[in-house]
Design a protein around this motif. Structure first.
Motif, PDB file in Angstrom:
ATOM      1  N   ARG A 211       0.722  -1.119   0.008  1.00  0.00           N
ATOM      2  CA  ARG A 211       0.010  -0.013   0.119  1.00  0.00           C
ATOM      3  C   ARG A 211       0.883   1.253   0.057  1.00  0.00           C
ATOM      4  O   ARG A 211       0.453   2.062  -0.734  1.00  0.00           O
ATOM      5  N   ALA A 212       1.749   1.428   0.879  1.00  0.00           N
ATOM      6  CA  ALA A 212       2.892   2.399   0.821  1.00  0.00           C
ATOM      7  C   ALA A 212       3.563   2.676  -0.375  1.00  0.00           C
ATOM      8  O   ALA A 212       3.813   3.912  -1.066  1.00  0.00           O
ATOM      9  N   GLU A 213       4.038   1.331  -1.107  1.00  0.00           N
ATOM     10  CA  GLU A 213       4.791   1.695  -2.323  1.00  0.00           C
ATOM     11  C   GLU A 213       3.799   2.244  -3.397  1.00  0.00           C
ATOM     12  O   GLU A 213       4.079   3.070  -4.232  1.00  0.00           O
ATOM     13  N   SER A 214       2.508   1.629  -3.169  1.00  0.00           N
ATOM     14  CA  SER A 214       1.535   2.227  -4.383  1.00  0.00           C
ATOM     15  C   SER A 214       0.974   3.856  -4.282  1.00  0.00           C
ATOM     16  O   SER A 214       1.001   4.406  -5.242  1.00  0.00           O
ATOM     17  N   ARG A 215       1.025   4.103  -3.037  1.00  0.00           N
ATOM     18  CA  ARG A 215       0.901   5.599  -2.784  1.00  0.00           C
ATOM     19  C   ARG A 215       2.144   6.417  -3.107  1.00  0.00           C
ATOM     20  O   ARG A 215       2.116   7.254  -3.782  1.00  0.00           O
ATOM     21  N   MET A 216       3.375   5.871  -3.007  1.00  0.00           N
ATOM     22  CA  MET A 216       4.489   6.708  -3.368  1.00  0.00           C
ATOM     23  C   MET A 216       4.693   6.610  -4.948  1.00  0.00           C
ATOM     24  O   MET A 216       4.816   7.767  -5.553  1.00  0.00           O
ATOM     25  N   LEU A 217       4.076   5.426  -5.700  1.00  0.00           N
ATOM     26  CA  LEU A 217       4.358   5.665  -7.092  1.00  0.00           C
ATOM     27  C   LEU A 217       3.082   6.807  -7.661  1.00  0.00           C
ATOM     28  O   LEU A 217       3.363   7.252  -8.761  1.00  0.00           O
ATOM     29  N   ARG A 218       1.945   6.596  -6.980  1.00  0.00           N
ATOM     30  CA  ARG A 218       1.167   7.581  -7.416  1.00  0.00           C
ATOM     31  C   ARG A 218       1.361   9.131  -7.112  1.00  0.00           C
ATOM     32  O   ARG A 218       1.268   9.798  -8.296  1.00  0.00           O
ATOM     33  N   ILE A 219       2.119   9.358  -6.255  1.00  0.00           N
ATOM     34  CA  ILE A 219       2.651  10.645  -5.810  1.00  0.00           C
ATOM     35  C   ILE A 219       3.686  11.036  -6.849  1.00  0.00           C
ATOM     36  O   ILE A 219       3.775  12.242  -7.186  1.00  0.00           O
ATOM     37  N   MET A 220       4.577  10.174  -7.241  1.00  0.00           N
ATOM     38  CA  MET A 220       5.439  10.317  -8.324  1.00  0.00           C
ATOM     39  C   MET A 220       4.777  10.646  -9.741  1.00  0.00           C
ATOM     40  O   MET A 220       5.620  11.028 -10.851  1.00  0.00           O
ATOM     41  N   GLY A 221       3.653  10.289  -9.991  1.00  0.00           N
ATOM     42  CA  GLY A 221       2.904  10.879 -11.152  1.00  0.00           C
ATOM     43  C   GLY A 221       2.611   9.603 -12.105  1.00  0.00           C
ATOM     44  O   GLY A 221       2.113   9.816 -13.233  1.00  0.00           O
ATOM     45  N   ALA A 222       2.453   8.392 -11.477  1.00  0.00           N
ATOM     46  CA  ALA A 222       2.132   7.292 -12.249  1.00  0.00           C
ATOM     47  C   ALA A 222       0.692   6.707 -12.240  1.00  0.00           C
ATOM     48  O   ALA A 222      -0.095   6.966 -11.289  1.00  0.00           O
ATOM     49  N   ASP A 223       0.448   6.513 -13.736  1.00  0.00           N
ATOM     50  CA  ASP A 223      -1.134   6.380 -13.744  1.00  0.00           C
ATOM     51  C   ASP A 223      -1.327   4.835 -13.544  1.00  0.00           C
ATOM     52  O   ASP A 223      -2.506   4.240 -13.033  1.00  0.00           O
ATOM     53  N   CYS A 224      -0.495   3.875 -14.040  1.00  0.00           N
ATOM     54  CA  CYS A 224      -0.542   2.611 -14.069  1.00  0.00           C
ATOM     55  C   CYS A 224       0.782   1.811 -13.540  1.00  0.00           C
ATOM     56  O   CYS A 224       1.706   2.482 -13.794  1.00  0.00           O
ATOM     57  N   VAL A 225       0.737   0.771 -12.912  1.00  0.00           N
ATOM     58  CA  VAL A 225       1.950   0.032 -12.594  1.00  0.00           C
ATOM     59  C   VAL A 225       2.074  -1.306 -13.148  1.00  0.00           C
ATOM     60  O   VAL A 225       1.044  -2.073 -13.215  1.00  0.00           O
ATOM     61  N   GLY A 226       3.377  -1.785 -13.563  1.00  0.00           N
ATOM     62  CA  GLY A 226       3.381  -3.098 -14.027  1.00  0.00           C
ATOM     63  C   GLY A 226       4.946  -3.570 -14.084  1.00  0.00           C
ATOM     64  O   GLY A 226       5.599  -2.865 -13.842  1.00  0.00           O
ATOM     65  N   MET A 227       5.102  -4.887 -14.419  1.00  0.00           N
ATOM     66  CA  MET A 227       6.140  -5.613 -14.170  1.00  0.00           C
ATOM     67  C   MET A 227       7.033  -5.816 -15.674  1.00  0.00           C
ATOM     68  O   MET A 227       7.743  -6.769 -15.810  1.00  0.00           O
ATOM     69  N   SER A 228       6.545  -5.272 -16.776  1.00  0.00           N
ATOM     70  CA  SER A 228       7.133  -5.122 -18.013  1.00  0.00           C
ATOM     71  C   SER A 228       7.341  -4.244 -18.818  1.00  0.00           C
ATOM     72  O   SER A 228       7.161  -3.036 -18.352  1.00  0.00           O
ATOM     73  N   THR A 229       7.218  -4.067 -20.164  1.00  0.00           N
ATOM     74  CA  THR A 229       7.107  -3.090 -21.257  1.00  0.00           C
ATOM     75  C   THR A 229       8.314  -1.999 -21.362  1.00  0.00           C
ATOM     76  O   THR A 229       8.868  -1.805 -22.437  1.00  0.00           O
ATOM     77  N   VAL A 230       8.653  -1.515 -20.389  1.00  0.00           N
ATOM     78  CA  VAL A 230       9.489  -0.517 -20.304  1.00  0.00           C
ATOM     79  C   VAL A 230      10.819  -0.988 -20.860  1.00  0.00           C
ATOM     80  O   VAL A 230      11.491  -0.177 -21.718  1.00  0.00           O
ATOM     81  N   PRO A 231      11.518  -1.975 -20.205  1.00  0.00           N
ATOM     82  CA  PRO A 231      12.693  -2.471 -21.030  1.00  0.00           C
ATOM     83  C   PRO A 231      12.451  -2.843 -22.572  1.00  0.00           C
ATOM     84  O   PRO A 231      13.530  -2.382 -23.429  1.00  0.00           O
ATOM     85  N   GLU A 232      11.362  -3.293 -23.007  1.00  0.00           N
ATOM     86  CA  GLU A 232      11.192  -3.441 -24.315  1.00  0.00           C
ATOM     87  C   GLU A 232      11.207  -2.044 -24.923  1.00  0.00           C
ATOM     88  O   GLU A 232      11.907  -2.065 -26.142  1.00  0.00           O
ATOM     89  N   ILE A 233      10.496  -1.133 -24.502  1.00  0.00           N
ATOM     90  CA  ILE A 233      10.398   0.200 -25.049  1.00  0.00           C
ATOM     91  C   ILE A 233      11.674   0.779 -25.290  1.00  0.00           C
ATOM     92  O   ILE A 233      11.935   1.528 -26.306  1.00  0.00           O
ATOM     93  N   ILE A 234      12.685   0.606 -24.208  1.00  0.00           N
ATOM     94  CA  ILE A 234      13.858   1.274 -24.174  1.00  0.00           C
ATOM     95  C   ILE A 234      14.755   0.859 -25.315  1.00  0.00           C
ATOM     96  O   ILE A 234      15.515   1.384 -26.201  1.00  0.00           O
ATOM     97  N   VAL A 235      14.822  -0.432 -25.463  1.00  0.00           N
ATOM     98  CA  VAL A 235      15.537  -1.072 -26.290  1.00  0.00           C
ATOM     99  C   VAL A 235      15.154  -1.110 -27.854  1.00  0.00           C
ATOM    100  O   VAL A 235      15.852  -0.902 -28.876  1.00  0.00           O
TER     101      VAL A 235
END
Length: 300
Positions: A211-235
């Motif tokens: 819960r605390a991590e989720s609140r932190m991520l939202r405060i940082m400006g994230a709308d969705c969270v997941g465990m993939s995609t970004v490494p593929e996008i960067i490459v």
């Protein structure tokens, strides 16, 4: 060091492509679009033509990483989206499965070498934005790379300049024209499902966030969270591919503070995320996402 480890990524990609092309009829040997199907989203491959159509298991392809996650079949499917020769990657390999980023992003390098121009990436994600509902879609227009900021970055190590520069800019990572085409396709199809634009935050997993991590991520400006995609996008951007990325919101992330013990008995399991929920939400949204991706690719 084994003989395979001494080979460069481009050498491994070329060996894999030589193997693949021998299995493909001439029209499919130079696909222009690749689609990565996220958890439970194998429906996207159903939009490919029946003829010609070729399926190749990950396990048969030299140097190709193997997926171990439920809902990720593990095969490349070649065919046509409309008139566009394409390939669907049904399933993906995640960093949390114990592989390196070089291994998990190897398919994107392979796509680059085979001649892909546009990469469409999909995923199942948790909704952090309180305006997002389960079943909504979010088109990525930016991301936050938590592992990357902490030193676990897919471009870490010697740079292969045959793919891209040492210092890759990412302020233009999510192609503006492709996003316009997607919303035009949604309007043409008159989809009733809500489609947002927003920021995806990549975390390594495999645990869901506290819960605390989720609140932190939202405060940082994230709308969705997941465990993939970004490494593929960067490459993909390092390999000069155009990128369109779509998240399916499969669960609403719990951000309420943990109830105090002094409050008495409470149900801590209320709203808790689980993988079965992710797969079911993806199944229900599959047809809409398949139609949307097909219509967008046909407009290229």
């Amino acid at each position: 060091m084994s003989a395979s480890e001494s080979l460069s990524i481009s050498d491994r990609a070329n060996i894999a492509i030589d193997f693949i092309r021998k299995l493909l009829p001439e029209p499919l040997r130079n696909p222009k679009v690749a689609v990565i199907c996220g958890s439970g989203l194998q429906h996207l491959a159903h939009a490919l033509s029946d003829t010609p159509r070729v399926e190749i298991k990950f396990a048969d392809i030299p140097y190709f990483p193997q997926t171990t996650v439920e809902g990720h079949t593990g095969k490349l499917v070649f065919g046509y989206f409309g008139d566009v020769p394409s390939v669907c990657m049904v399933g993906r390999v995640h960093f949390y499965e114990g592989v390196t980023f070089d291994q998990s992003t190897f398919p994107v390098r392979l796509f680059s070498v085979i001649g892909i121009e546009t990469l469409v990436v999909t995923n199942a994600s948790g909704g952090l934005n309180p305006d997002f509902k389960v079943g909504d879609l979010m088109v990525l227009n930016d991301h936050i790379n938590i592992p990357g900021l902490a030193g676990w970055h897919p471009l870490k190590g010697p740079n292969d300049s045959s793919f891209g520069p040492r210092f890759q800019p990412l302020s233009d990572a999510y192609d503006h024209e492709l996003r316009i085409k997607l919303f035009a396709a949604a309007n043409k199809l008159k989809l009733k499902r809500s489609i947002h634009e927003g920021v995806y935050v990549f975390v390594s997993g495999p645990t869901y966030e506290t819960r605390a991590e989720s609140r932190m991520l939202r405060i940082m400006g994230a709308d969705c969270v997941g465990m993939s995609t970004v490494p593929e996008i960067i490459v993909a951007r390092h390999s000069n591919l155009r990128v369109l990325a779509i998240s399916l919101v499969t669960n609403a992330v719990v951000t309420d503070p943990t109830p105090k013990a002094s409050a008495g008995n409470v149900d801590l399991a209320k709203g808790i995320a689980n993988h079965e929920e992710v797969i079911e939400a993806a199944r229900l949204a599959g047809d809409d996402l398949r139609l949307l991706v097909l219509e967008t690719i046909k407009s290229l």
